[in-house]
Design a protein around this motif. Sequence first.
Motif, PDB file in Angstrom:
ATOM      1  N   LEU A  52       0.836  -1.219   0.000  1.00 57.53           N
ATOM      2  CA  LEU A  52       0.000   0.000   0.000  1.00 57.53           C
ATOM      3  C   LEU A  52       0.858   1.251   0.000  1.00 57.53           C
ATOM      4  CD1 LEU A  52      -2.764  -1.080   2.562  1.00 57.53           C
ATOM      5  CD2 LEU A  52      -2.939  -0.984   0.053  1.00 57.53           C
ATOM      6  N   THR A  53       1.997   1.181   0.681  1.00 53.02           N
ATOM      7  CA  THR A  53       2.892   2.344   0.710  1.00 53.02           C
ATOM      8  C   THR A  53       3.411   2.676  -0.674  1.00 53.02           C
ATOM      9  OG1 THR A  53       3.580   1.798   2.969  1.00 53.02           O
ATOM     10  CG2 THR A  53       5.018   3.254   1.722  1.00 53.02           C
ATOM     11  N   GLU A 105       2.234  12.225  -0.338  1.00 56.97           N
ATOM     12  CA  GLU A 105       1.964  12.778   0.999  1.00 56.97           C
ATOM     13  C   GLU A 105       1.714  11.685   2.032  1.00 56.97           C
ATOM     14  OE1 GLU A 105      -0.396  13.581  -1.602  1.00 56.97           O
ATOM     15  OE2 GLU A 105       1.101  14.995  -2.365  1.00 56.97           O
ATOM     16  N   LEU A 106       1.184  10.542   1.584  1.00 60.91           N
ATOM     17  CA  LEU A 106       0.838   9.467   2.516  1.00 60.91           C
ATOM     18  C   LEU A 106       1.952   8.437   2.692  1.00 60.91           C
ATOM     19  CD1 LEU A 106      -2.840   8.776   1.372  1.00 60.91           C
ATOM     20  CD2 LEU A 106      -2.065  10.074   3.371  1.00 60.91           C
ATOM     21  N   ARG A 107       2.988   8.514   1.879  1.00 65.59           N
ATOM     22  CA  ARG A 107       4.015   7.470   1.928  1.00 65.59           C
ATOM     23  C   ARG A 107       4.805   7.469   3.231  1.00 65.59           C
ATOM     24  NH1 ARG A 107       6.704   6.848  -4.124  1.00 65.59           N
ATOM     25  NH2 ARG A 107       4.784   6.076  -5.126  1.00 65.59           N
ATOM     26  N   ALA A 154       4.853   4.295   5.482  1.00 66.67           N
ATOM     27  CA  ALA A 154       6.141   3.605   5.614  1.00 66.67           C
ATOM     28  C   ALA A 154       6.402   3.235   7.070  1.00 66.67           C
ATOM     29  CB  ALA A 154       7.270   4.480   5.075  1.00 66.67           C
ATOM     30  N   LEU A 155       6.053   4.137   7.987  1.00 69.62           N
ATOM     31  CA  LEU A 155       6.205   3.834   9.416  1.00 69.62           C
ATOM     32  C   LEU A 155       5.298   2.682   9.819  1.00 69.62           C
ATOM     33  CD1 LEU A 155       7.380   4.505  12.181  1.00 69.62           C
ATOM     34  CD2 LEU A 155       5.557   6.213  12.457  1.00 69.62           C
ATOM     35  N   VAL A 156       4.050   2.721   9.330  1.00 71.19           N
ATOM     36  CA  VAL A 156       3.121   1.624   9.615  1.00 71.19           C
ATOM     37  C   VAL A 156       3.661   0.303   9.050  1.00 71.19           C
ATOM     38  CG1 VAL A 156       0.809   0.730   9.141  1.00 71.19           C
ATOM     39  CG2 VAL A 156       1.116   3.139   9.731  1.00 71.19           C
ATOM     40  N   SER A 157       4.264   0.358   7.879  1.00 69.97           N
ATOM     41  CA  SER A 157       4.814  -0.846   7.251  1.00 69.97           C
ATOM     42  C   SER A 157       5.928  -1.453   8.094  1.00 69.97           C
ATOM     43  CB  SER A 157       5.347  -0.518   5.851  1.00 69.97           C
ATOM     44  OG  SER A 157       4.326  -0.035   5.016  1.00 69.97           O
ATOM     45  N   VAL A 158       6.795  -0.596   8.620  1.00 70.89           N
ATOM     46  CA  VAL A 158       7.902  -1.096   9.451  1.00 70.89           C
ATOM     47  C   VAL A 158       7.363  -1.735  10.721  1.00 70.89           C
ATOM     48  CG1 VAL A 158       9.908  -0.414  10.819  1.00 70.89           C
ATOM     49  CG2 VAL A 158       9.573   0.551   8.524  1.00 70.89           C
ATOM     50  N   VAL A 159       6.408  -1.069  11.374  1.00 72.10           N
ATOM     51  CA  VAL A 159       5.815  -1.622  12.598  1.00 72.10           C
ATOM     52  C   VAL A 159       5.106  -2.940  12.307  1.00 72.10           C
ATOM     53  CG1 VAL A 159       4.085  -1.236  14.394  1.00 72.10           C
ATOM     54  CG2 VAL A 159       5.591   0.642  13.681  1.00 72.10           C
TER      55      VAL A 159
END
Length: 199
Positions: A128-129, A135-137, A141-146
């Motif tokens: 999704l990232t 603007e949303l990446r 990206a932080l959500v993806s890492v978590v």
Amino acid sequence: MGDENPYAPPEAATRATPERNQVGGDDRARRPRVDGDALVVHESSRLPKRCIKCATKVDLTEIASPFEYVPPWARFAFGALGALMFRRSVTLQLSFCQSCHLVLEERRRAFRKVALGAVAVMLVPGGLTLMADLELRAPLALVSVVAFVAGLVVLVTRRKRDLDPYVVRSTMIKDQSVWLLGACAAYVARATREPKRRA
């Protein structure tokens, strides 16, 4: 000059060879042994006709169990190529009773479902990232890492809790011998017991 015939066949050496093999030699080298927490089994070792998980002698099924091992240095130094070049594999014929085998298969099926869910949690936010607007990446990206870390933790934790206690796994393969974890204590004692000497 002595009475010995220098051209006679070496009878003494011929007689000594079978005795050496009975008490030692290849037979002793290939007999299962304990190394720390592991049961070391050579591919030609004779294993007890008992369930490796509970040591029962009832309703046994012999299963071809392949084990693979890649030295950490090979994987670290050469990556996937090192894993292919230096991979060692041995297949052992292990006995499981019907009950232990059914439990193992049930646990494997349950873990596959958990693994699929964990992989989805790890990869979907990253996908999704990549498709999101600029603007949303950053927040995605932080959500993806978590999500990746959380999925990895769930995967490792559930494997250790729900699968590892029921499987027989290897920690090393060397000289066609496998270091096994997961065999019950009674089976290990039986496998490593000294053979009875013939009178």
